[in-house]
Design an enzyme around this catalytic site. Sequence first.
Site, PDB file in Angstrom:
ATOM      1  N   GLY A 117      20.410  -6.203  36.542  1.00 55.48           N
ATOM      2  CA  GLY A 117      19.883  -5.042  35.839  1.00 55.48           C
ATOM      3  C   GLY A 117      20.692  -3.790  36.129  1.00 55.48           C
ATOM      4  O   GLY A 117      21.184  -3.594  37.249  1.00 55.48           O
ATOM      5  N   ASP A 128      19.726  -0.785  36.573  1.00 48.59           N
ATOM      6  CA  ASP A 128      19.150   0.035  37.635  1.00 48.59           C
ATOM      7  C   ASP A 128      19.565  -0.459  39.010  1.00 48.59           C
ATOM      8  O   ASP A 128      19.834   0.339  39.916  1.00 48.59           O
ATOM      9  CB  ASP A 128      17.621   0.082  37.511  1.00 48.59           C
ATOM     10  CG  ASP A 128      16.978  -1.290  37.420  1.00 48.59           C
ATOM     11  OD1 ASP A 128      17.685  -2.299  37.194  1.00 48.59           O
ATOM     12  OD2 ASP A 128      15.735  -1.367  37.565  1.00 48.59           O
ATOM     13  N   ARG A 129      19.666  -1.781  39.169  1.00 47.74           N
ATOM     14  CA  ARG A 129      20.005  -2.336  40.481  1.00 47.74           C
ATOM     15  C   ARG A 129      21.474  -2.089  40.812  1.00 47.74           C
ATOM     16  O   ARG A 129      21.813  -1.761  41.962  1.00 47.74           O
ATOM     17  CB  ARG A 129      19.660  -3.812  40.510  1.00 47.74           C
ATOM     18  CG  ARG A 129      18.183  -4.043  40.176  1.00 47.74           C
ATOM     19  CD  ARG A 129      17.798  -5.496  40.085  1.00 47.74           C
ATOM     20  NE  ARG A 129      17.598  -6.064  41.410  1.00 47.74           N
ATOM     21  CZ  ARG A 129      17.262  -7.334  41.609  1.00 47.74           C
ATOM     22  NH1 ARG A 129      17.103  -8.154  40.581  1.00 47.74           N
ATOM     23  NH2 ARG A 129      17.082  -7.778  42.840  1.00 47.74           N
TER      24      ARG A 129
END
Length: 260
Positions: free
Chosen positions: A108, A110-111
């Site tokens: 992802g 965000d990660r």
Amino acid sequence: MLLAADAGNTNVVFALVEEGAIRARWRIATDPRRTADEYAVWLHQLLELEGFSRGDVTAVIVGTVVPRALHNLKVLASKYFGVEALIAGEPPAGWGIELDVADPATVGADRALNAIAAHALYEGDLIVVDFGTATTFDAVDYSGAYKGGIIAPGINLSLDALVAAAAKLPRVAIEAPDDVSVIGRTTEAQMHIGIYWGYIAMMEGLIARMKAEIGRPVKVIATGGLATLFDKRTDLFDAIEGDLTIQGLAMLFARSQRPA
């Protein structure tokens, strides 16, 4: 100024960033059907309330885990700010870090952004805990490589599932219990204990297992709205960075502007 947009499963967070400093931030519920025009009306009013204007935005970068939301965010950038949005993970805003997992394409945004920001801010091996729709635990090694992690149900998701499946259980607020007893004497107290202390026990266990597997000294960095709530009753976290994902977007943008 840079307008950074972090589109998560629950909220889209917009932030104005100037020379690495966040000047303002706003959030709106994620809805893939929300049009660029709707975003623009909402943002225009908020910019004015903070003393800014559309003309102050000279660049846009977007990170998203909701593919259907991307099109309208790109239209927002081009139609209302007159710029082409950079997309986190795509040239010229490629990650620039090693995603050392079986299928890097599934990591992802965000990660990856959290990994970039955490490595820039802290030395050594890291575990990044992000409290979002899901709670994620990510391992970032001393070189900045993303090594993988854990995805657990977010605490709000867990509470929603519990209340939906048990007809007589009331909805309770997610908050730190007033005392440290884990034997509740009312239904509400028992739910608070189960949600709050149960979640802390889960984090303690998973972080301990990750540290043992890494086998070197590790700092634990927390981000997300609920990080400070859990920090009240545990010493699991070495640092809390409330805007880690936005910081990652700003760093990725700055890196994309450097000469090749």
